[in-house]
Structure formats: C-alpha cells, structure tokens
Design a protein around this motif. Sequence first.
Motif, mmCIF file in Angstrom:
data_model
loop_
_atom_site.group_PDB
_atom_site.id
_atom_site.type_symbol
_atom_site.label_atom_id
_atom_site.label_comp_id
_atom_site.label_asym_id
_atom_site.label_seq_id
_atom_site.Cartn_x
_atom_site.Cartn_y
_atom_site.Cartn_z
ATOM 1 N N ASP A 123 -48.748 48.194 -49.735
ATOM 2 C CA ASP A 123 -50.012 47.486 -49.507
ATOM 3 C C ASP A 123 -50.365 46.589 -50.691
ATOM 4 O O ASP A 123 -50.819 45.460 -50.505
ATOM 5 N N LYS A 124 -50.150 47.060 -51.905
ATOM 6 C CA LYS A 124 -50.435 46.257 -53.103
ATOM 7 C C LYS A 124 -49.542 45.014 -53.146
ATOM 8 O O LYS A 124 -50.003 43.923 -53.470
ATOM 9 N N ALA A 125 -48.273 45.171 -52.811
ATOM 10 C CA ALA A 125 -47.351 44.026 -52.802
ATOM 11 C C ALA A 125 -47.749 43.004 -51.747
ATOM 12 O O ALA A 125 -47.690 41.802 -51.986
ATOM 13 N N LEU A 126 -48.178 43.468 -50.577
ATOM 14 C CA LEU A 126 -48.543 42.552 -49.498
ATOM 15 C C LEU A 126 -49.857 41.826 -49.781
ATOM 16 O O LEU A 126 -50.026 40.667 -49.409
ATOM 17 N N ILE A 127 -50.794 42.482 -50.446
ATOM 18 C CA ILE A 127 -52.066 41.842 -50.797
ATOM 19 C C ILE A 127 -51.819 40.660 -51.731
ATOM 20 O O ILE A 127 -52.493 39.635 -51.648
ATOM 21 N N GLU A 128 -50.817 40.787 -52.580
ATOM 22 C CA GLU A 128 -50.482 39.739 -53.553
ATOM 23 C C GLU A 128 -50.242 38.386 -52.879
ATOM 24 O O GLU A 128 -50.642 37.352 -53.399
ATOM 25 N N ARG A 129 -49.612 38.384 -51.709
ATOM 26 C CA ARG A 129 -49.291 37.135 -51.007
ATOM 27 C C ARG A 129 -49.983 37.010 -49.648
ATOM 28 O O ARG A 129 -49.771 36.031 -48.939
ATOM 29 N N GLY A 130 -50.751 38.008 -49.254
ATOM 30 C CA GLY A 130 -51.410 37.955 -47.945
ATOM 31 C C GLY A 130 -50.437 38.184 -46.804
ATOM 32 O O GLY A 130 -50.630 37.664 -45.714
ATOM 33 N N GLY A 131 -49.391 38.977 -47.026
ATOM 34 C CA GLY A 131 -48.371 39.205 -46.005
ATOM 35 C C GLY A 131 -48.682 40.357 -45.084
ATOM 36 O O GLY A 131 -49.618 41.131 -45.302
ATOM 37 N N ASP A 132 -47.888 40.455 -44.016
ATOM 38 C CA ASP A 132 -48.014 41.533 -43.034
ATOM 39 C C ASP A 132 -46.897 42.566 -43.153
ATOM 40 O O ASP A 132 -47.043 43.688 -42.697
ATOM 41 N N ALA A 133 -45.762 42.156 -43.721
ATOM 42 C CA ALA A 133 -44.609 43.053 -43.818
ATOM 43 C C ALA A 133 -43.704 42.597 -44.954
ATOM 44 O O ALA A 133 -43.833 41.489 -45.460
ATOM 45 N N LEU A 134 -42.786 43.490 -45.341
ATOM 46 C CA LEU A 134 -41.778 43.181 -46.347
ATOM 47 C C LEU A 134 -40.398 43.286 -45.712
ATOM 48 O O LEU A 134 -40.145 44.200 -44.936
ATOM 49 N N LEU A 135 -39.528 42.371 -46.054
ATOM 50 C CA LEU A 135 -38.135 42.406 -45.618
ATOM 51 C C LEU A 135 -37.250 42.702 -46.824
ATOM 52 O O LEU A 135 -37.581 42.355 -47.953
ATOM 53 N N ASN A 136 -36.087 43.328 -46.561
ATOM 54 C CA ASN A 136 -35.110 43.636 -47.609
ATOM 55 C C ASN A 136 -35.773 44.326 -48.804
ATOM 56 O O ASN A 136 -35.703 43.871 -49.931
ATOM 57 N N THR A 142 -44.060 54.297 -58.552
ATOM 58 C CA THR A 142 -43.286 53.792 -57.428
ATOM 59 C C THR A 142 -43.354 52.272 -57.466
ATOM 60 O O THR A 142 -44.443 51.702 -57.530
ATOM 61 N N THR A 143 -42.199 51.634 -57.450
ATOM 62 C CA THR A 143 -42.112 50.175 -57.483
ATOM 63 C C THR A 143 -41.427 49.699 -56.210
ATOM 64 O O THR A 143 -40.382 50.234 -55.833
ATOM 65 N N VAL A 144 -42.019 48.716 -55.541
ATOM 66 C CA VAL A 144 -41.391 48.106 -54.372
ATOM 67 C C VAL A 144 -41.240 46.614 -54.634
ATOM 68 O O VAL A 144 -42.065 46.004 -55.299
ATOM 69 N N GLN A 145 -40.157 46.055 -54.104
ATOM 70 C CA GLN A 145 -39.976 44.620 -54.141
ATOM 71 C C GLN A 145 -39.259 44.193 -52.882
ATOM 72 O O GLN A 145 -38.481 44.946 -52.315
ATOM 73 N N GLY A 146 -39.556 42.994 -52.454
ATOM 74 C CA GLY A 146 -38.951 42.460 -51.245
ATOM 75 C C GLY A 146 -39.504 41.078 -50.964
ATOM 76 O O GLY A 146 -40.167 40.467 -51.804
ATOM 77 N N VAL A 147 -39.261 40.608 -49.762
ATOM 78 C CA VAL A 147 -39.752 39.292 -49.342
ATOM 79 C C VAL A 147 -40.930 39.508 -48.397
ATOM 80 O O VAL A 147 -40.784 40.160 -47.359
ATOM 81 N N ALA A 148 -42.086 38.975 -48.773
ATOM 82 C CA ALA A 148 -43.281 39.105 -47.936
ATOM 83 C C ALA A 148 -43.197 38.131 -46.759
ATOM 84 O O ALA A 148 -42.748 36.992 -46.921
ATOM 85 N N VAL A 149 -43.608 38.600 -45.584
ATOM 86 C CA VAL A 149 -43.653 37.740 -44.394
ATOM 87 C C VAL A 149 -45.011 37.866 -43.726
ATOM 88 O O VAL A 149 -45.684 38.894 -43.838
ATOM 89 N N LYS A 150 -45.417 36.818 -43.037
ATOM 90 C CA LYS A 150 -46.657 36.778 -42.282
ATOM 91 C C LYS A 150 -46.295 36.512 -40.823
ATOM 92 O O LYS A 150 -45.601 35.553 -40.519
#
Length: 120
Positions: A75-88, A110-118
């Motif tokens: 959720d924190k990662a998605l808020i950063e870019r306003g995304g709905d999901a993460l890929l890869n 816990t660290t997550v990284q990926g590509v945010a998508v909307k």
Amino acid sequence: MNRSLWGIAAFAIFIGGCSSSGTLGLVTKSTADPASLLRSGRAFTELGPVKAQVCRHFVLAIIPWGQADFGNAVDKALIERGGDALLNVTVETSLYGFIPIYNVYSFTCTTVQGVAVKFD
C-alpha cells in the motif's frame, strides 16, 4: 589472538541479523478485488518503478511499534505513484537484533519493489 579478531567476535555478540527474499507476478492494493480485475481483462497504464519499506521495532522483545507486514509495504509503494497494483514484485524481509541474547532492541523490515500500474 589479535585485536581485530576480538573486535569481530565482540561485534558478532552484539548484533545479529538475517534476510529472505522472493518474487511475485502481480500484487494489488489490499482493498482491491484481484479476481474481478483479472477476469475482466482490464487495460492498465504503467506508472513506473516504486519501492517502499515498512518496519516494526521491539524493545526488550515486549514493546513493539510499527507495522512491517507485506500489505502495508505494498500500500505504501502504491500511494507513492497513485497505482492500483504492482507487477514483477520483489519482496525482502529482514530481521536485525542488537544484543540478541537479551533481545534489548530488534527490528524487522519488509521492502517491496516493482512496477506500479493504474487500471483504466
């Protein structure tokens, strides 16, 4: 035994840690319904790479604060870019302890990284 070996031994007694990692294909917000998103075949726009870290701290192994669960990190990662999901998605969980024999202070992150998508 020389001084440097004593220093390394003393450091090892006062700090300990471990880490694990894994990968996932698609992760959505905790409030989304991933099954309906996949069934409908909705188009999406890539927003770019994101990375977020959340931590939980412990003092004397009984006084915790913070939240280091996977859902909060996503959720924190998605808020950063306003995304709905993460890929890869890559997820890493780490645990560190200082004076681990007595559990004086420790924390887990816990660290997550990926590509945010909307989704469109």
